[in-house]
Enzyme design. Structure first.
Site, PDB file in Angstrom:
ATOM      1  N   LYS A 289     -21.614 -17.254   0.637  1.00  0.00           N
ATOM      2  CA  LYS A 289     -23.034 -17.034   0.901  1.00  0.00           C
ATOM      3  C   LYS A 289     -23.700 -16.045  -0.056  1.00  0.00           C
ATOM      4  O   LYS A 289     -23.169 -14.976  -0.322  1.00  0.00           O
ATOM      5  CB  LYS A 289     -23.223 -16.527   2.335  1.00  0.00           C
ATOM      6  CG  LYS A 289     -22.797 -17.532   3.398  1.00  0.00           C
ATOM      7  CD  LYS A 289     -23.050 -16.984   4.798  1.00  0.00           C
ATOM      8  CE  LYS A 289     -22.708 -18.021   5.865  1.00  0.00           C
ATOM      9  NZ  LYS A 289     -22.978 -17.504   7.228  1.00  0.00           N
TER      10      LYS A 289
ATOM     11  N   GLY B 246     -10.890  -9.215  -1.163  1.00  0.00           N
ATOM     12  CA  GLY B 246      -9.804  -9.891  -0.462  1.00  0.00           C
ATOM     13  C   GLY B 246      -9.496 -11.294  -0.931  1.00  0.00           C
ATOM     14  O   GLY B 246      -8.375 -11.611  -1.336  1.00  0.00           O
TER      15      GLY B 246
ATOM     16  N   ARG C  83       0.820  -1.216   0.000  1.00  0.00           N
ATOM     17  CA  ARG C  83       0.000   0.000   0.000  1.00  0.00           C
ATOM     18  C   ARG C  83       0.856   1.268   0.000  1.00  0.00           C
ATOM     19  O   ARG C  83       0.481   2.277  -0.598  1.00  0.00           O
ATOM     20  CB  ARG C  83      -0.957  -0.007   1.195  1.00  0.00           C
ATOM     21  CG  ARG C  83      -2.105  -0.985   1.014  1.00  0.00           C
ATOM     22  CD  ARG C  83      -3.059  -0.983   2.179  1.00  0.00           C
ATOM     23  NE  ARG C  83      -4.257  -1.757   1.880  1.00  0.00           N
ATOM     24  CZ  ARG C  83      -5.228  -2.008   2.743  1.00  0.00           C
ATOM     25  NH1 ARG C  83      -5.140  -1.538   3.983  1.00  0.00           N
ATOM     26  NH2 ARG C  83      -6.281  -2.704   2.389  1.00  0.00           N
TER      27      ARG C  83
ATOM     28  N   GLY D 139     -13.953  -3.318   0.553  1.00  0.00           N
ATOM     29  CA  GLY D 139     -15.328  -2.839   0.699  1.00  0.00           C
ATOM     30  C   GLY D 139     -15.738  -1.837  -0.353  1.00  0.00           C
ATOM     31  O   GLY D 139     -16.867  -1.869  -0.848  1.00  0.00           O
TER      32      GLY D 139
END
Length: 396
Positions: free
Chosen positions: A197, A354, A36, A377
């Site tokens: 899921k 991720g 990063r 996210g």
């Protein structure tokens, strides 16, 4: 996309408040992965080359509005200096006298790093007063932290409303890649969505079926869709209570002209462990005492055919339990095929999330993709069709 970049403003003699994501992993007081930090170098170098003074704003971990010494950005100054090849002047606060003194003390070509923005409770509340105090320190705001763009915080959204706001080079690259994948893509477009899921990716699936031509569903999610079609999946992970929702997604896709691709064959095992005895069976022939852990070779061949007929690919989530061999086979094979097509100039490929990044790296395919987002996210919310406050603020 109507956002401005570093090319759209004069930076000479300006103090440039630059929001970055340098929330790096640490162990024993040392940075263990500088990825990063390395990624902000193009923006830092460009601002300095254009005569601007770089002042970095960043968060680190989750101090929840309190000063937590072990979460101080002072711990990463050495790694930052090493990566950037420049002197880093640390400011003990991100507002007020401590910040102003650090900026004043920096020489031409030095980089100023201000303390963790989340030491202030007003950061995550997008407090206008905190944003105004930050704005006093600079002339121009540059946001280079797409990974924090889904949060309306003082240092991402609030500041962009108070100073001339630009996208940094990393933010610019991310936005251009995302626009090429879903904004104004070359068709046909195929999306791969995997993971455990359906319930965690309802918004994602609902948005994609209206925007892509093909949707490949893998991982545990695929089992839920098989159940929704009356297929027994033995002891496999499946959300049986989501069957009706899965049927609704299938109907929505059909109405939108989006073809959903589910496994036609699967790899099953009686235990979930590395090297477990396994067999390949038709998707509707999972033994009652077994669990589906990967897509089979016929499924992979079908997926690769879709890739070969497409021009744009967007990928989020693995096709199977990729962390454990041999159940990484489908993800690896499909990823390497996408990488080959991208390398040959036949496919624009964008991936993020991720598990996705880990899976593509493990397959040895990541470096050939057009763009890999590490934003987590923010990448998912963008795929869900949601407005990202940090990006929207750049558009004025």
């Amino acid at each position: 996309m109507a956002w401005k970049t570093l090319d759209d403003a004069g930076l000479a003699g300006k103090t440039v408040l630059t929001r970055v994501d340098i929330n790096v992993p640490m162990e024993g007081g040392r940075v263990t992965d500088t990825t990063r930090i390395d990624k902000i170098k193009p923006t830092v170098e460009d601002i300095i080359a254009r005569g601007g003074r770089v002042v970095l704003l960043a968060h680190f971990d989750r101090p929840k509005g309190k000063v937590v010494p072990e979460m101080s950005l002072s711990h990463i100054t050495t790694a930052l200096e090493s990566s950037l090849g420049r002197k880093v002047v640390f400011g003990a606060d991100c507002v007020g006298d401590d910040a102003a003194k650090a900026i004043a003390a920096a020489g031409q070509g030095d980089v100023v790093l201000l303390e963790n923005t989340r030491f202030h409770a007003g950061e995550e509340k997008n407090d206008p007063a905190l944003a105004a105090e930050m704005a006093k320190l600079g002339d121009i705001f540059v946001n280079d932290a797409f990974s924090a763009a889904h949060r309306a915080h003082a240092s991402t959204e609030g500041l962009a409303r108070l100073l001339p706001a630009l996208a940094g080079r990393l933010m610019e690259a991310e936005l251009r890649a995302l626009d090429a994948a879903l904004g104004t893509p070359v068709r046909p477009v195929v999306a791969v969505v995997g993971g455990a899921k359906v319930s965690t990716k309802l918004d994602l699936l609902g948005n994609l079926v209206g925007k892509v031509d093909h949707l490949v569903i893998g991982g545990g999610m695929a089992n839920t869709f098989l159940v929704a079609q009356g297929i027994e999946v033995g002891k496999s992970l499946a959300e049986r209570d989501m069957a009706e929702t899965a049927r609704e997604i299938l109907a929505k896709a059909k109405a939108a002209g989006c073809t959903i691709h589910l496994p036609v064959d699967v790899v099953v095992a009686r235990e979930f462990k590395a090297g477990a005895a396994n067999e390949t069976v038709a998707a509707d022939a999972c033994p009652a005492d077994a669990m589906i852990l990967d897509a089979g070779p016929a499924s992979v061949a079908a997926i690769i055919k879709v890739f070969e007929a497409s021009k744009t690919l967007i990928w989020n989530g693995p096709l199977g339990a990729f962390e454990i061999a041999p159940f990484n086979a489908a993800t690896d094979a499909a990823a390497l095929a996408a990488a080959r097509l991208t390398r040959d100039g036949k496919l624009v490929s964008v991936a993020g999330g991720g598990d996705t990044v880990s899976a593509l790296n493990q397959a040895g395919a990541a470096h050939d993709f057009t763009f890999i987002s590490t934003a987590g996210g923010a990448f998912l919310e963008w795929m869900e069709g949601k407005d990202l406050p940090g990006v929207k603020a750049l558009m004025g």
